[in-house]
Design a protein around this motif. Structure first.
Motif, short mmCIF file in Angstrom:
data_model
loop_
_atom_site.label_atom_id
_atom_site.label_comp_id
_atom_site.label_asym_id
_atom_site.label_seq_id
_atom_site.Cartn_x
_atom_site.Cartn_y
_atom_site.Cartn_z
N TYR A 29 -67.81 37.35 -11.20
CA TYR A 29 -68.76 37.82 -10.41
C TYR A 29 -68.21 38.62 -9.00
CZ TYR A 29 -71.90 38.57 -6.31
OH TYR A 29 -72.83 39.07 -5.35
N PHE A 30 -67.05 37.35 -8.33
CA PHE A 30 -66.30 37.97 -7.27
C PHE A 30 -65.14 38.74 -7.47
CE2 PHE A 30 -68.29 33.57 -6.54
CZ PHE A 30 -68.93 34.01 -5.44
N ASN A 31 -64.60 38.71 -8.85
CA ASN A 31 -63.65 39.86 -9.13
C ASN A 31 -64.31 41.33 -9.39
OD1 ASN A 31 -62.02 37.62 -8.97
ND2 ASN A 31 -61.70 37.56 -11.44
N PHE A 53 -82.97 40.67 -10.51
CA PHE A 53 -81.55 40.11 -10.26
C PHE A 53 -81.47 39.72 -8.76
CE2 PHE A 53 -81.69 42.64 -13.95
CZ PHE A 53 -80.74 42.05 -14.91
N THR A 54 -80.33 38.70 -8.63
CA THR A 54 -80.32 38.28 -7.26
C THR A 54 -79.42 39.23 -6.44
OG1 THR A 54 -78.58 37.08 -7.72
CG2 THR A 54 -80.48 35.99 -7.43
N LYS A 55 -78.65 40.34 -7.09
CA LYS A 55 -77.88 41.42 -6.54
C LYS A 55 -77.96 42.77 -7.35
CE LYS A 55 -75.87 38.83 -3.00
NZ LYS A 55 -76.23 38.94 -2.03
N SER A 56 -78.12 43.64 -6.55
CA SER A 56 -78.17 44.80 -7.13
C SER A 56 -77.63 45.88 -6.14
CB SER A 56 -79.74 45.34 -7.22
OG SER A 56 -80.28 44.37 -8.29
N GLN A 66 -76.32 45.42 -11.76
CA GLN A 66 -77.31 44.15 -11.34
C GLN A 66 -76.77 42.99 -11.76
OE1 GLN A 66 -80.91 46.16 -12.69
NE2 GLN A 66 -81.80 46.14 -10.85
N ILE A 67 -76.82 41.97 -11.04
CA ILE A 67 -76.33 40.69 -11.41
C ILE A 67 -77.22 39.72 -10.85
CG2 ILE A 67 -74.26 38.87 -11.37
CD1 ILE A 67 -72.44 41.42 -10.92
N THR A 71 -77.94 32.90 -13.22
CA THR A 71 -77.69 32.84 -14.51
C THR A 71 -76.71 33.65 -15.06
OG1 THR A 71 -79.10 34.79 -14.82
CG2 THR A 71 -80.36 32.85 -14.86
N LEU A 72 -76.09 34.60 -14.41
CA LEU A 72 -74.89 35.26 -14.45
C LEU A 72 -75.62 36.36 -15.45
CD1 LEU A 72 -71.79 32.91 -14.88
CD2 LEU A 72 -72.81 33.90 -12.78
N LYS A 73 -76.62 36.63 -15.38
CA LYS A 73 -77.04 37.83 -16.21
C LYS A 73 -76.42 38.97 -15.63
CE LYS A 73 -79.58 35.60 -19.38
NZ LYS A 73 -78.94 35.41 -20.80
#
Length: 179
Positions: A29-31, A53-56, A66-67, A71-73
């Motif tokens: 995610y950070f990469n 999603f927590t981040k879009s 969107q991530i 859950t890393l979805k």
């Protein structure tokens, strides 16, 4: 836009793609975020709100990423025609190496017909439940729909030449460019 002569009869492309999967680990995610903000031209515009999603992020000129950090979805929606092939390859290589369980939930195919008059044909889809036809003021077909946008089978046929106001510069008439 003007065409004096179109040297091809048709063109085929993917107009929209939605890729789903799960990030292999939280570090990816950070990469991925680092990649997006440090690529030669940063392409993340802003964070948008979403309930799933927590981040879009809106991605400059071509889509959304969107991530869900919990859950890393992962979900990426974009138009492959709107980005350079170099960025497309780099982005997909990064994504495919970071994601497992990759699948596509949406693929929009675009078939363009140039200088072909669809006005002379009746367009029939025997399997579609919903049908809609739209005509201009002179009675010429401009758009037709088969099926429902919410179903997994939806067809839209429209005169893109009229939509884009494309004229033949030799005759100053609309160019037939159907999608």
């Amino acid at each position: 836009m003007e065409f004096s002569e179109i040297d091809k009869f048709y063109d085929f492309s993917i107009d929209k793609l939605t890729v789903l999967g799960t990030l292999k680990c939280k570090e990816y995610y950070f990469n991925l975020i680092d990649f997006a903000y440090t690529y030669p031209i940063p392409f993340f515009e802003k964070v948008i709100d979403t309930q799933f999603f927590t981040k879009s992020w809106k991605i400059t000129n071509f889509g959304f990423l969107q991530i869900d950090i919990t859950t890393l979805k992962f979900r990426l929606e974009f138009n492959p025609n709107k980005i350079t092939s170099q960025l497309q390859k780099k982005l997909l290589n990064v994504l495919l190496s970071y994601i497992k369980d990759v699948h596509f939930s949406r693929i929009d195919l675009a078939i363009d017909l140039y200088n072909y008059n669809l006005y002379d044909y009746n367009i029939v889809d025997l399997n579609a439940r919903k049908k809609a036809y739209y005509y201009d003021r002179t009675g010429k077909l401009e758009t037709c729909y088969f099926g429902s946008m919410s179903s997994n089978k939806f067809i839209r046929i429209y005169n893109k030449g009229v939509e884009q106001k494309v004229k033949d510069k030799n005759f100053n008439i609309d160019v037939d460019w159907w999608r």
